[in-house]
Design a protein around this motif. Sequence first.
Motif, PDB file in Angstrom:
ATOM      1  N   VAL A  99       0.862  -1.186   0.000  1.00  0.00           N
ATOM      2  CA  VAL A  99       0.000   0.000   0.000  1.00  0.00           C
ATOM      3  C   VAL A  99       0.894   1.229   0.000  1.00  0.00           C
ATOM      4  O   VAL A  99       1.780   1.366   0.844  1.00  0.00           O
ATOM      5  CB  VAL A  99      -0.930   0.021   1.232  1.00  0.00           C
ATOM      6  N   VAL A 100       0.678   2.109  -0.965  1.00  0.00           N
ATOM      7  CA  VAL A 100       1.437   3.354  -1.063  1.00  0.00           C
ATOM      8  C   VAL A 100       0.587   4.497  -0.533  1.00  0.00           C
ATOM      9  O   VAL A 100      -0.592   4.615  -0.864  1.00  0.00           O
ATOM     10  CB  VAL A 100       1.846   3.646  -2.523  1.00  0.00           C
ATOM     11  N   ASN A 101       1.191   5.328   0.286  1.00  0.00           N
ATOM     12  CA  ASN A 101       0.560   6.522   0.830  1.00  0.00           C
ATOM     13  C   ASN A 101       1.183   7.723   0.128  1.00  0.00           C
ATOM     14  O   ASN A 101       2.322   8.097   0.400  1.00  0.00           O
ATOM     15  CB  ASN A 101       0.807   6.575   2.350  1.00  0.00           C
ATOM     16  N   LEU A 102       0.438   8.305  -0.821  1.00  0.00           N
ATOM     17  CA  LEU A 102       0.862   9.525  -1.495  1.00  0.00           C
ATOM     18  C   LEU A 102       0.104  10.666  -0.851  1.00  0.00           C
ATOM     19  O   LEU A 102      -1.062  10.898  -1.164  1.00  0.00           O
ATOM     20  CB  LEU A 102       0.580   9.452  -2.995  1.00  0.00           C
ATOM     21  N   GLN A 103       0.749  11.371   0.049  1.00  0.00           N
ATOM     22  CA  GLN A 103       0.035  12.370   0.824  1.00  0.00           C
ATOM     23  C   GLN A 103      -0.484  13.482  -0.088  1.00  0.00           C
ATOM     24  O   GLN A 103       0.178  13.890  -1.039  1.00  0.00           O
ATOM     25  CB  GLN A 103       0.926  12.914   1.926  1.00  0.00           C
ATOM     26  N   GLY A 104      -1.671  13.961   0.240  1.00  0.00           N
ATOM     27  CA  GLY A 104      -2.374  14.874  -0.648  1.00  0.00           C
ATOM     28  C   GLY A 104      -1.868  16.287  -0.682  1.00  0.00           C
ATOM     29  O   GLY A 104      -2.555  17.169  -1.220  1.00  0.00           O
ATOM     30  N   TYR A 196       4.941   6.980   1.397  1.00  0.00           N
ATOM     31  CA  TYR A 196       5.315   5.745   2.102  1.00  0.00           C
ATOM     32  C   TYR A 196       4.828   4.549   1.295  1.00  0.00           C
ATOM     33  O   TYR A 196       3.790   4.600   0.637  1.00  0.00           O
ATOM     34  CB  TYR A 196       4.683   5.691   3.499  1.00  0.00           C
ATOM     35  N   ALA A 197       5.581   3.468   1.379  1.00  0.00           N
ATOM     36  CA  ALA A 197       5.128   2.175   0.869  1.00  0.00           C
ATOM     37  C   ALA A 197       5.180   1.203   2.040  1.00  0.00           C
ATOM     38  O   ALA A 197       6.224   1.067   2.691  1.00  0.00           O
ATOM     39  CB  ALA A 197       6.012   1.692  -0.269  1.00  0.00           C
TER      40      ALA A 197
END
Length: 266
Positions: A99-104, A196-197
């Motif tokens: 799961v990748v977290n690409l902050q907005g 983050y991944a």
Amino acid sequence: MPVLLVIPARYASTRYPGKPLVELTGATGEARSLIRRSWDAGMSVSGIDRVVVATDDDRIRSAAEAFGAEVVMTSSDCVNGTERCAEVAAKLGDAYEIVVNLQGDAPLTPAWFVEDLVAGLRADGAAEVATPVLRCDADALNGFQEDRENGRVGGTTATFDVNGRALYFSKEVIPYTGRRFEEGELCPVFHHVGVYAYRRDTLLKYPDWPMRDLERWEGLEQLRFMEHGHAVKCVEVEGRGQKFWELNNPVDVARLEGIFKAQGIA
């Protein structure tokens, strides 16, 4: 190893309420919301199987659905983007191993930052979470120092060991240098890129770990992994001449718009 990319977005930002809906004007004069530009950045990444916006706010949901984004509603109890990603991962089941977290708030994130990050996590079987770091040039480092001198909380910096394991992240400029740098000098400071991944199994445990002092004081969600004994892998990425900056404060709107225009980003 399927990959899910999540863009967490909340309206009630302490430093900048309503930030995801702020309009940013590009090189062509077209204004697009921050969440739209973040979505565009996420959709440009190769090797991603699904992209969703995660929010607890109906205004953000409506804006995102209007430009065609898939939205997953999450609890208002999530205290940070990682908790929001964990809730999405739980809701969508076990189809996604990463799961990748690409902050907005980072619409200038190049696609290769995320692609290199996922590759770095896959290559290190012992890593449970990974995040990109970018060596500062003189302009970026001096910008960080200027923010701190003027009482603004700007970007985050990172230090790590010879194996790429994070030693610390801070909203202060670390390591301390004691001076400004000139153009072309090799700066010893790395900008932490807010992506983050996670391996899904580790991500699902994160909300159950209590917040401790370092995360509380710094306001940096990745410190929770470290405070609970889980190493964070730092993956160094290359800027390739593209400027990177996040929208942390209202003053950053002009900075981002200037970069859009300089780089011809619509």
